[in-house]
Design an enzyme around this catalytic site. Structure first.
Site, PDB file in Angstrom:
ATOM      1  N   LEU A  19       0.829  -1.205   0.000  1.00 39.12           N
ATOM      2  CA  LEU A  19       0.000   0.000   0.000  1.00 39.12           C
ATOM      3  C   LEU A  19       0.864   1.256   0.000  1.00 39.12           C
ATOM      4  O   LEU A  19       0.606   2.201  -0.749  1.00 39.12           O
ATOM      5  CB  LEU A  19      -0.941   0.003   1.211  1.00 39.12           C
ATOM      6  CG  LEU A  19      -1.895   1.197   1.302  1.00 39.12           C
ATOM      7  CD1 LEU A  19      -2.803   1.269   0.080  1.00 39.12           C
ATOM      8  CD2 LEU A  19      -2.725   1.136   2.590  1.00 39.12           C
ATOM      9  N   SER A 436      17.459  15.309  11.248  1.00 40.94           N
ATOM     10  CA  SER A 436      17.655  14.545  10.014  1.00 40.94           C
ATOM     11  C   SER A 436      17.486  15.430   8.793  1.00 40.94           C
ATOM     12  O   SER A 436      16.723  16.392   8.803  1.00 40.94           O
ATOM     13  CB  SER A 436      16.671  13.377   9.948  1.00 40.94           C
ATOM     14  OG  SER A 436      15.340  13.842   9.996  1.00 40.94           O
ATOM     15  N   GLU A 487      22.187  12.641   9.935  1.00 42.44           N
ATOM     16  CA  GLU A 487      21.729  11.283  10.251  1.00 42.44           C
ATOM     17  C   GLU A 487      21.664  10.359   9.042  1.00 42.44           C
ATOM     18  O   GLU A 487      20.805   9.472   8.973  1.00 42.44           O
ATOM     19  CB  GLU A 487      20.374  11.331  10.980  1.00 42.44           C
ATOM     20  CG  GLU A 487      20.415  12.177  12.234  1.00 42.44           C
ATOM     21  CD  GLU A 487      19.107  12.200  13.004  1.00 42.44           C
ATOM     22  OE1 GLU A 487      18.248  11.331  12.757  1.00 42.44           O
ATOM     23  OE2 GLU A 487      18.943  13.093  13.849  1.00 42.44           O
ATOM     24  N   TRP A 564       8.390   3.508  21.291  1.00 45.78           N
ATOM     25  CA  TRP A 564       8.416   3.175  19.874  1.00 45.78           C
ATOM     26  C   TRP A 564       9.065   1.821  19.604  1.00 45.78           C
ATOM     27  O   TRP A 564       9.390   1.497  18.473  1.00 45.78           O
ATOM     28  CB  TRP A 564       9.103   4.285  19.085  1.00 45.78           C
ATOM     29  CG  TRP A 564       8.285   5.542  19.063  1.00 45.78           C
ATOM     30  CD1 TRP A 564       7.072   5.748  19.665  1.00 45.78           C
ATOM     31  CD2 TRP A 564       8.616   6.767  18.408  1.00 45.78           C
ATOM     32  NE1 TRP A 564       6.627   7.021  19.428  1.00 45.78           N
ATOM     33  CE2 TRP A 564       7.551   7.676  18.665  1.00 45.78           C
ATOM     34  CE3 TRP A 564       9.700   7.187  17.630  1.00 45.78           C
ATOM     35  CZ2 TRP A 564       7.554   8.971  18.167  1.00 45.78           C
ATOM     36  CZ3 TRP A 564       9.693   8.487  17.140  1.00 45.78           C
ATOM     37  CH2 TRP A 564       8.638   9.362  17.405  1.00 45.78           C
ATOM     38  N   HIS A 644      13.458  17.449  21.852  1.00 45.39           N
ATOM     39  CA  HIS A 644      12.467  17.727  20.810  1.00 45.39           C
ATOM     40  C   HIS A 644      11.232  16.878  21.051  1.00 45.39           C
ATOM     41  O   HIS A 644      11.326  15.697  21.403  1.00 45.39           O
ATOM     42  CB  HIS A 644      13.037  17.415  19.425  1.00 45.39           C
ATOM     43  CG  HIS A 644      11.993  17.501  18.346  1.00 45.39           C
ATOM     44  ND1 HIS A 644      11.396  18.687  17.996  1.00 45.39           N
ATOM     45  CD2 HIS A 644      11.414  16.546  17.569  1.00 45.39           C
ATOM     46  CE1 HIS A 644      10.503  18.460  17.052  1.00 45.39           C
ATOM     47  NE2 HIS A 644      10.490  17.174  16.783  1.00 45.39           N
ATOM     48  N   CYS A 646       7.110  16.238  19.319  1.00 44.80           N
ATOM     49  CA  CYS A 646       6.257  16.555  18.168  1.00 44.80           C
ATOM     50  C   CYS A 646       4.876  15.921  18.326  1.00 44.80           C
ATOM     51  O   CYS A 646       4.663  15.067  19.175  1.00 44.80           O
ATOM     52  CB  CYS A 646       6.900  16.100  16.862  1.00 44.80           C
ATOM     53  SG  CYS A 646       7.408  14.386  16.804  1.00 44.80           S
ATOM     54  N   HIS A 697       5.634  17.636   7.495  1.00 43.43           N
ATOM     55  CA  HIS A 697       4.867  16.497   6.991  1.00 43.43           C
ATOM     56  C   HIS A 697       4.187  16.810   5.667  1.00 43.43           C
ATOM     57  O   HIS A 697       3.616  15.931   5.041  1.00 43.43           O
ATOM     58  CB  HIS A 697       3.835  16.055   8.032  1.00 43.43           C
ATOM     59  CG  HIS A 697       4.460  15.689   9.343  1.00 43.43           C
ATOM     60  ND1 HIS A 697       4.539  16.571  10.401  1.00 43.43           N
ATOM     61  CD2 HIS A 697       5.081  14.560   9.750  1.00 43.43           C
ATOM     62  CE1 HIS A 697       5.167  15.986  11.405  1.00 43.43           C
ATOM     63  NE2 HIS A 697       5.503  14.770  11.038  1.00 43.43           N
ATOM     64  N   CYS A 729       9.882  19.340  12.905  1.00 45.16           N
ATOM     65  CA  CYS A 729      10.344  17.964  13.064  1.00 45.16           C
ATOM     66  C   CYS A 729      11.523  17.746  12.117  1.00 45.16           C
ATOM     67  O   CYS A 729      11.945  18.655  11.400  1.00 45.16           O
ATOM     68  CB  CYS A 729       9.198  16.984  12.772  1.00 45.16           C
ATOM     69  SG  CYS A 729       9.351  15.406  13.642  1.00 45.16           S
TER      70      CYS A 729
END
Length: 758
Positions: A19, A436, A487, A564, A644, A646, A697, A729
């Protein structure tokens, strides 16, 4: 009464992320919309059949989503913000993508909807927007279309519908303030229409998800359930579905509702089966969520058999996953590189379906043969309790030696800030990024070739060094003040650290959806955690050697690594967090020794880890804050510690955010138009803060004027001398052209504000 099995939902993305690949190909213009839709049909058909073959009786339909199931519900209700309609009255799949991403192959770009965490998981949903006097109608018919698909394939279906009260709870008011609960009367006719359409199709049961019931709701919201379900009764049988926590505090409301069954998460919650059976109406189905949908561990079926057996013959009983299997990888059988002993401890989505079938068979026919099968299946669980892979006496000994002084910096913030200003001599409105930079095809290919042995260590290091050098050059050219190394060596901010810490294992195909097309492959914590050697020092030292400007050392914090990852279930989350904090504390000390003066410890998951019930928050926040401070407090006072966060709202935990005692915190605020900063009307945040000034995003490039406006708004709440300028982010998922332009506009905006200062 035969026991039935069902799942609350199944992973959407496909075993090989089919997907995701189709979505991104469609967005890039490489496949047609028809090809994308066909991929979805193929995945749904495959997943229904796989669940059926594994032993699931009632198949969930409506759990599939092109971006997010809450967003799907918004389109079903025709709740589409005006900016995303693009002149069309009827919604299509591009409408959905414009809401989620800010742009789609058709229609005009517009600011994406706000995205936030789904309860206390690492999945994200698109926040519904509500306006005063809003009306609803049946718009997007995806649910009905997919029910037709499944029925045509001969399946026994159980449609999945996000309930009306939880839907309102999950949304936000836009424009003039009002009570969004006042929209319930306008919402219910659409739900009635949907249930009527399902009844016409011969649907017997509908799973109606009211996850908000596990929360400690205001009384008005509790009462709203009576109004809602009085209106919705009578067309199909309703399985009121709750998960992620216990519901005993709501049983007075729940048992008065005109529904025909209740699903309870018996894994995450502590509801008592016997008490549930006693309190629920005798004619109701009790759906027992006994297979953990949020973790990867094999279920102790023998234990569940003993707990469920006393209910046999006393009421209609269903067996289910605790929550949707959306949060689980798909198939353990594809993991060919896991050690066989460790592999025997796990069960992924398909194996969890098989667990339901095995337990259902034993309860329907509790003979010696079936019970023996359960005992055999549960044997690896017992063996694991004594495995040397799990227990490390040295880690336990170090934990026992922790003192209160270990989590305290030497001096308070004001004294540290003076030392840091003298050391770094940064301008007003200092600019930085979160960590990043774009993960290009070349970077991903370099890591993959090294991982698969097609590239030796020397050539790999040379390649990574070149990408780090490029990142430093780009930042110098843009004029950023505090730099990052980009990164390039990291596949994922949690997986990377897990790969370098003892106590973790990794999968080949253990992908789970985070949001939209974004998938993550969480590490699995199987044992005590320690750091065998330094992790980030080589690349941080190299990056700092390329510039006179400070380069941040980049670490993922202990709470985020915990949240996570798939955690152990045999020790507390507090214990796991402290183990990680001690391991990363050593990394902070090594970074300082390598000459790194700014160290960022990311904790984007801090709020996500909060218990769902407010009454349990303080205990969690106490140990979560302590873990961060234990990680950071080894730093000298002239070392600047950043953190940080988010996707979060912090208004109600600002005391704990301040208690982290980070010198600088960077946060996500752009999607919510600096809404988070409203809390600073009441709370005088003592340290420095970087409110994210643009949404990474979305591929949309923010204008210089937009950024200046946001920063001026921020300066009304926080003294300008304590403000930083940064994206909201990391930039890993963005492309270089939009990244350069966005950062250039950000730096120009900061310079403009400096010029305005007296």
């Amino acid at each position: 009464m035969a026991i039935l099995s069902h799942t609350l939902g199944f992973p959407r993305v496909g075993l090989h992320r089919e997907l995701k690949k189709a979505q991104e190909s469609y967005w890039a213009g490489n496949i047609s919309q028809q090809q994308l839709l066909e991929t979805g049909r193929e995945l749904r058909a495959r997943h229904w059949q796989q669940q059926k073959d594994a032993g699931v009786d009632l198949l969930p339909v409506g759990d599939f989503a092109w971006y997010d199931h809450v967003l799907t519900t918004s389109l079903m209700l025709d709740n589409v913000p005006a900016r995303h309609r693009s002149g069309a009255n009827e919604s299509d799949i591009d409408t959905l993508f414009r809401i989620g991403r800010g742009r789609a192959p058709t229609g005009e770009p517009a600011a994406a909807a706000e995205m936030t965490k789904w309860f206390n998981t690492n999945y994200h949903y698109m926040v519904p927007e509500f306006t005063l006097g809003q009306q609803f109608r049946l718009g997007w018919t995806q649910l009905l279309d997919e029910v037709d698909e499944a029925l045509a394939l001969g399946h026994r279906v159980k449609p999945v519908l996000l309930g009306p009260v939880s839907y309102l709870w999950l949304g936000k008011v836009k424009g003039e303030a009002f009570d969004r609960l006042s929209l319930l009367p306008a919402l219910l006719p659409v739900y009635k229409q949907v249930l009527g359409e399902l009844a016409k199709r011969g649907v017997d049961w509908v799973q109606i998800d009211e996850q908000a019931l596990v929360l400690e709701l205001p009384q008005a919201w509790r009462e709203a359930y009576r109004e809602a379900y009085q209106a919705l009764q009578g067309q199909t049988k309703l399985l009121l579905t709750t998960y992620f926590d216990s519901i005993r505090h709501q049983l007075d409301i729940i048992t008065a509702l005109p529904v025909q069954g209740l699903h309870v998460d018996l894994v995450a919650g502590d509801d008592d089966l016997t008490e549930l059976h006693r309190q629920l109406p005798a004619e109701w189905v009790l759906s027992a969520g006994v297979i953990n949908g949020r973790n990867v561990w094999r279920a102790d079926l023998q234990s569940w058999f003993e707990q469920l057996r006393p209910l046999l013959g006393k009421r209609e009983l269903w067996l289910g996953s605790s929550c949707s299997l959306l949060h689980s990888p798909i198939d353990l059988s594809t993991e060919t590189q896991l050690d066989e002993e460790v592999k025997s401890w796990f069960a992924f989505a398909l194996q969890k379906c098989a667990e339901l079938g095995l337990l259902r068979a034993a309860l329907n026919a509790p003979d010696e043969a079936n019970q023996a099968r359960l005992g055999e299946y549960s044997a690896p669980i017992r063996a694991r309790r004594h495995s040397s892979r799990v227990h490390n006496p040295e880690v336990k000994a170090r934990l026992e030696k922790i003192t209160a002084a270990d989590s305290q910096r030497q001096q308070p913030y004001a004294a540290r800030a003076a030392l840091q200003r003298a050391r770094f001599k940064l301008p007003a409105w200092p600019t930085t990024t979160i960590g990043s930079f774009p993960q290009t095809t070349e970077i991903r290919g370099l890591r993959l070739d090294f991982k698969r042995g097609r590239l030796d260590g020397g050539h790999y290091r040379t390649g990574i060094s070149e990408h780090i050098k490029q990142a430093i050059v780009e930042q110098e050219r843009l004029g950023l003040d505090v730099l990052v190394h980009g990164e390039a060596e990291r596949n994922d901010m949690v997986e990377y650290f897990g790969e370098h810490l003892d106590g973790f294992v990794f999968t080949q195909n253990g992908w789970v959806q985070s949001y939209g097309s974004r998938c993550v492959k969480p590490p699995i914590i199987i044992g005590d955690i320690s750091r065998p050697e330094a992790i980030t020092i080589e690349w941080a030292r190299y990056a700092q050697s390329l510039t006179a400007k400070p380069v941040k050392g980049m670490l993922t914090g202990p709470v985020t690594i915990l949240c996570w990852s798939f955690p152990r279930e045999d020790v507390s989350r507090k214990t796991i967090a402290r183990q990680i904090a001690l391991a990363l504390r050593d990394e902070v000390a090594d970074l300082e020794q390598a000459g790194i003066g700014v160290i960022q410890i990311d904790e984007p998951a801090l709020r996500e880890g909060l218990p769902l019930k407010h009454s349990a928050w303080q205990d969690y926040l106490t140990w979560a804050v302590e873990a961060f401070r234990l990680n950071a407090a080894v730093a000298q006072d002239d070392t600047q510690i950043h953190t940080h966060m988010c996707y979060c709202e912090f208004n109600d935990i600002m005391d704990s955010i301040a208690a982290l005692d980070a010198d600088v915190i960077t946060i996500e605020t752009s999607r919510s138009d600096m809404e988070l900063l409203e809390t600073f009307k009441e709370f005088d945040y003592p340290n420095e803060i970087g409110p994210g000034v643009y949404d990474i995003h979305s591929p949309n490039v923010p204008s210089e004027e937009w950024i200046v406006e946001l920063l001026r708004k921020a300066a009304q709440r926080i003294p300008a001398e304590r403000l930083w300028v940064n994206p909201d982010c990391g930039l890993k998922t963005r492309a270089w052209p939009e990244t350069r332009q966005s950062l250039a506009n950000m730096v120009t905006a900061a310079r403009k504000l400096r010029e305005e200062q007296p």
